[in-house]
Design an enzyme around this catalytic site. Structure first.
Site, PDB file in Angstrom:
ATOM      1  N   ARG A  13      -0.657 -25.700  -2.067  1.00  0.00           N
ATOM      2  CA  ARG A  13      -2.072 -25.324  -2.159  1.00  0.00           C
ATOM      3  C   ARG A  13      -2.307 -23.910  -1.605  1.00  0.00           C
ATOM      4  NH1 ARG A  13      -5.956 -23.333   1.055  1.00  0.00           N
ATOM      5  NH2 ARG A  13      -5.209 -24.648   2.759  1.00  0.00           N
ATOM      6  N   ASP A  14      -2.139 -23.732  -0.296  1.00  0.00           N
ATOM      7  CA  ASP A  14      -2.445 -22.429   0.310  1.00  0.00           C
ATOM      8  C   ASP A  14      -1.464 -21.376  -0.197  1.00  0.00           C
ATOM      9  OD1 ASP A  14      -3.672 -20.549   1.909  1.00  0.00           O
ATOM     10  OD2 ASP A  14      -3.379 -21.611   3.786  1.00  0.00           O
ATOM     11  N   HIS A 205      -3.123 -23.681  12.250  1.00  0.00           N
ATOM     12  CA  HIS A 205      -2.811 -23.165  10.900  1.00  0.00           C
ATOM     13  C   HIS A 205      -2.754 -21.637  11.008  1.00  0.00           C
ATOM     14  CE1 HIS A 205      -3.695 -23.367   6.351  1.00  0.00           C
ATOM     15  NE2 HIS A 205      -3.932 -22.103   6.618  1.00  0.00           N
ATOM     16  N   HIS A 207      -1.483 -17.833   9.712  1.00  0.00           N
ATOM     17  CA  HIS A 207      -0.927 -16.904   8.725  1.00  0.00           C
ATOM     18  C   HIS A 207      -0.163 -15.824   9.492  1.00  0.00           C
ATOM     19  CE1 HIS A 207      -2.801 -18.400   4.942  1.00  0.00           C
ATOM     20  NE2 HIS A 207      -3.543 -19.049   5.829  1.00  0.00           N
ATOM     21  N   CYS A 238      -5.415 -16.314   1.422  1.00  0.00           N
ATOM     22  CA  CYS A 238      -6.675 -16.733   0.822  1.00  0.00           C
ATOM     23  C   CYS A 238      -7.172 -15.606  -0.065  1.00  0.00           C
ATOM     24  CB  CYS A 238      -7.701 -17.043   1.910  1.00  0.00           C
ATOM     25  SG  CYS A 238      -9.308 -17.451   1.240  1.00  0.00           S
ATOM     26  N   ASN A 247       1.460 -17.758   4.876  1.00  0.00           N
ATOM     27  CA  ASN A 247       1.428 -18.704   5.990  1.00  0.00           C
ATOM     28  C   ASN A 247       2.732 -18.593   6.779  1.00  0.00           C
ATOM     29  OD1 ASN A 247      -0.318 -20.167   3.781  1.00  0.00           O
ATOM     30  ND2 ASN A 247      -0.764 -21.231   5.676  1.00  0.00           N
TER      31      ASN A 247
HETATM   32  P1  HMG Z   1     -20.580 -21.564  -6.804  1.00  0.00           P
HETATM   33  O1  HMG Z   1     -20.315 -20.624  -7.926  1.00  0.00           O
HETATM   34  O2  HMG Z   1     -21.619 -21.206  -5.798  1.00  0.00           O
HETATM   35  O3  HMG Z   1     -20.823 -23.057  -7.342  1.00  0.00           O
HETATM   36  O4  HMG Z   1     -19.203 -21.814  -6.055  1.00  0.00           O
HETATM   37  P2  HMG Z   1     -22.023 -23.775  -8.052  1.00  0.00           P
HETATM   38  O5  HMG Z   1     -22.197 -25.093  -7.356  1.00  0.00           O
HETATM   39  O6  HMG Z   1     -23.198 -22.861  -8.189  1.00  0.00           O
HETATM   40  O7  HMG Z   1     -21.420 -24.055  -9.487  1.00  0.00           O
HETATM   41  C1  HMG Z   1     -21.063 -22.976 -10.362  1.00  0.00           C
HETATM   42  C2  HMG Z   1     -20.073 -23.462 -11.412  1.00  0.00           C
HETATM   43  O8  HMG Z   1     -18.880 -23.933 -10.767  1.00  0.00           O
HETATM   44  C3  HMG Z   1     -20.577 -24.635 -12.220  1.00  0.00           C
HETATM   45  O9  HMG Z   1     -19.974 -24.521 -13.510  1.00  0.00           O
HETATM   46  C4  HMG Z   1     -19.987 -25.835 -11.533  1.00  0.00           C
HETATM   47  O10 HMG Z   1     -19.840 -26.929 -12.402  1.00  0.00           O
HETATM   48  C5  HMG Z   1     -18.631 -25.306 -11.120  1.00  0.00           C
HETATM   49  P3  HMG Z   1     -20.748 -23.841 -14.754  1.00  0.00           P
HETATM   50  O11 HMG Z   1     -22.014 -24.629 -14.891  1.00  0.00           O
HETATM   51  O12 HMG Z   1     -20.977 -22.406 -14.359  1.00  0.00           O
HETATM   52  O13 HMG Z   1     -19.773 -23.989 -15.877  1.00  0.00           O
HETATM   53  N1  HMG Z   1     -18.066 -25.989  -9.943  1.00  0.00           N
HETATM   54  C6  HMG Z   1     -16.876 -26.635  -9.948  1.00  0.00           C
HETATM   55  N2  HMG Z   1     -15.953 -26.818 -10.905  1.00  0.00           N
HETATM   56  C7  HMG Z   1     -14.862 -27.533 -10.576  1.00  0.00           C
HETATM   57  N3  HMG Z   1     -14.635 -28.047  -9.336  1.00  0.00           N
HETATM   58  C8  HMG Z   1     -15.538 -27.886  -8.368  1.00  0.00           C
HETATM   59  C9  HMG Z   1     -16.715 -27.167  -8.651  1.00  0.00           C
HETATM   60  N4  HMG Z   1     -17.800 -26.820  -7.922  1.00  0.00           N
HETATM   61  C10 HMG Z   1     -18.614 -26.123  -8.723  1.00  0.00           C
HETATM   62  N5  HMG Z   1     -15.305 -28.400  -7.140  1.00  0.00           N
HETATM   63  C11 HMG Z   1     -17.668 -23.164  -4.782  1.00  0.00           C
HETATM   64  C12 HMG Z   1     -19.096 -22.659  -4.926  1.00  0.00           C
HETATM   65  C13 HMG Z   1     -17.535 -23.783  -3.410  1.00  0.00           C
HETATM   66  C14 HMG Z   1     -17.398 -24.200  -5.867  1.00  0.00           C
HETATM   67  C15 HMG Z   1     -16.706 -21.959  -4.957  1.00  0.00           C
HETATM   68  O14 HMG Z   1     -17.100 -20.952  -4.067  1.00  0.00           O
HETATM   69  C16 HMG Z   1     -15.270 -22.293  -4.692  1.00  0.00           C
HETATM   70  O15 HMG Z   1     -14.661 -23.064  -5.427  1.00  0.00           O
HETATM   71  N6  HMG Z   1     -14.700 -21.708  -3.616  1.00  0.00           N
HETATM   72  C17 HMG Z   1     -13.327 -22.008  -3.225  1.00  0.00           C
HETATM   73  C18 HMG Z   1     -12.605 -20.778  -2.760  1.00  0.00           C
HETATM   74  C19 HMG Z   1     -11.238 -21.173  -2.294  1.00  0.00           C
HETATM   75  O16 HMG Z   1     -10.627 -22.104  -2.795  1.00  0.00           O
HETATM   76  N7  HMG Z   1     -10.726 -20.433  -1.288  1.00  0.00           N
HETATM   77  C20 HMG Z   1      -9.431 -20.719  -0.745  1.00  0.00           C
HETATM   78  C21 HMG Z   1      -9.378 -22.004   0.027  1.00  0.00           C
HETATM   79  S1  HMG Z   1      -9.897 -21.847   1.723  1.00  0.00           S
HETATM   80  C22 HMG Z   1      -8.501 -21.215   2.534  1.00  0.00           C
HETATM   81  O17 HMG Z   1      -7.560 -20.831   1.916  1.00  0.00           O
HETATM   82  C23 HMG Z   1      -8.465 -21.234   4.038  1.00  0.00           C
HETATM   83  C24 HMG Z   1      -7.551 -22.343   4.586  1.00  0.00           C
HETATM   84  O18 HMG Z   1      -6.219 -22.210   4.134  1.00  0.00           O
HETATM   85  C25 HMG Z   1      -7.551 -22.305   6.129  1.00  0.00           C
HETATM   86  C26 HMG Z   1      -7.313 -20.899   6.698  1.00  0.00           C
HETATM   87  O19 HMG Z   1      -6.290 -20.261   6.370  1.00  0.00           O
HETATM   88  O20 HMG Z   1      -8.173 -20.488   7.481  1.00  0.00           O
HETATM   89  C27 HMG Z   1      -8.066 -23.732   4.177  1.00  0.00           C
HETATM   90 MG    MG Z   2      -4.777 -20.816   4.993  1.00  0.00          MG
END
Ligand code: HMG
Ligand code: MG
Length: 297
Positions: A13-14, A205, A207, A238, A247
């Site tokens: 995933r990450d 966690h 990086h 990210c 990581n």
């Molecule tokens: P948004 O654009 O504000 O969402 O995104 P929305 O609710 O307004 O919806 C917009 C569109 O997205 C719609 O589709 C929804 O259906 C769709 P449209 O009508 O335009 O065709 N949608 C989805 N589709 C599939 N699956 C879903 C989903 N939700 C909405 N779950 C949202 C808000 C949170 C969805 C977006 O910002 C997002 O997906 N962000 C994720 C970013 C990400 O994955 N970042 C990396 C992970 S975090 C990380 O790596 C840190 C970590 O490792 C720890 C660390 O290192 O600190 C965990």
């Molecule tokens: Mg991470």
């Protein structure tokens, strides 16, 4: 404290969410299956975030359908909201991870929501998960610094970790998203959170942007934490955190823990071999020093 450390493998995933090379679905499935054969007990398999935001993991449902689930291994998946939870459940996930941050500026860029709004989105996920018997892990990002805000007050980290724990997350993973932390700061942060959330419910966690991840995790283990996240071959980062790099490599962590006499239940050679296999798929050498040293030995 027990002499066992559980590693949560976050490479599928990450690791893969931030790779410019698109990995084939079949290779993602093979990666998870290889990892589960090494003795790892927690493997974050994929992510049900918006595919527009993270196209690298748009095949999350196919990955979940293809993996061979081993007894005793959990396969959490990332979900940002109820829509992600619906998709994860339809794909057969029985553990999920929600994520927010200690920094408002980062959370907005990563999830288009304030910290409060993101937690409002999790409340129904946690309520449904409780009914469904699904375990929920929680992440707090930017615990040692933010690419947009800079310093992150400890009180903010503690408050957000406590809220996720109060909501029902069984474990809170404290994420140094951009890898700016150093050991004494990492320990201070961990101990501050452990004043409010039991140490047994915490994970770290790191990086490795500045090469501090292994030192940070060693210090946190000495301070009492017994769960650490890592990614095979040191992949990761990210896409919404400027400057975030890989990581901590799982192989490096296992090697260090073995040297400390701490059991992980993991076959280091098999893990390192998997790291080199993944790196070859990505067209570059493994990011694990241990993986490279073992290949040369
Ligand atoms: P948004 O654009 O504000 O969402 O995104 P929305 O609710 O307004 O919806 C917009 C569109 O997205 C719609 O589709 C929804 O259906 C769709 P449209 O009508 O335009 O065709 N949608 C989805 N589709 C599939 N699956 C879903 C989903 N939700 C909405 N779950 C949202 C808000 C949170 C969805 C977006 O910002 C997002 O997906 N962000 C994720 C970013 C990400 O994955 N970042 C990396 C992970 S975090 C990380 O790596 C840190 C970590 O490792 C720890 C660390 O290192 O600190 C965990
Ligand atoms: Mg991470």
């Amino acid at each position: 404290m027990s002499e066992f450390v559980r590693i949560v493998e976050v490479g599928p995933r990450d690791g893969l969410q931030n790779e410019s090379t698109m990995v084939d679905t079949a290779d993602k499935i093979a990666l998870v299956d290889r990892l589960s054969a090494t003795g790892l007990r927690s493997i974050e398999a994929t992510s049900f975030v918006s595919p527009k935001w993270v196209p690298q993991l748009a095949d999350a449902a196919e990955v979940m359908a293809g993996i061979r689930r081993r007894d005793g291994v959990s396969y959490p998946v990332l979900v940002p909201n109820e829509q992600g939870y619906d998709r994860a459940r339809a794909a057969g996930a029985d553990e999920v991870a929600v994520f927010t941050a200690a920094s408002e500026a980062f959370n907005l860029r990563n999830t288009n929501a304030s910290i409060d709004q993101s937690i409002e989105r999790f409340a129904p996920v946690l309520a449904r998960a409780r009914v469904d018997g699904v375990r929920v892990r929680g992440y707090v990002s930017t615990v040692l610094g933010c690419p947009y805000q800079g310093e992150v007050p400890l009180a903010d980290v503690v408050r957000v970790a406590r809220r996720l724990h109060d909501l029902g997350c069984y474990e809170i993973s404290l994420g140094d998203t951009i890898g700016v932390g150093t050991p004494l700061k990492a320990r201070r942060m961990l101990l501050a959170v452990a004043d409010e959330v039991p140490m047994a419910a915490l994970a770290v966690h790191f990086h490795d942007t500045y090469g501090q991840a292994l030192a940070n995790v060693a210090t946190c283990i000495e301070a009492g934490v017994r769960v650490a996240d890592a990614a095979v071959a040191g992949t990761g980062g990210c896409p919404y955190a400027r400057g975030a790099s890989g990581n901590l490599a799982s192989e490096d962590l296992v090697y260090m823990l073995q040297g400390m006499g701490i059991d992980t239940g993991i076959d280091l050679d098999a893990l390192a071999e998997t790291g080199r296999w993944l790196a070859a798929k990505l067209g570059r050498p493994t990011g694990s020093k241990v993986g490279r040293a073992l290949a040369a030995a």
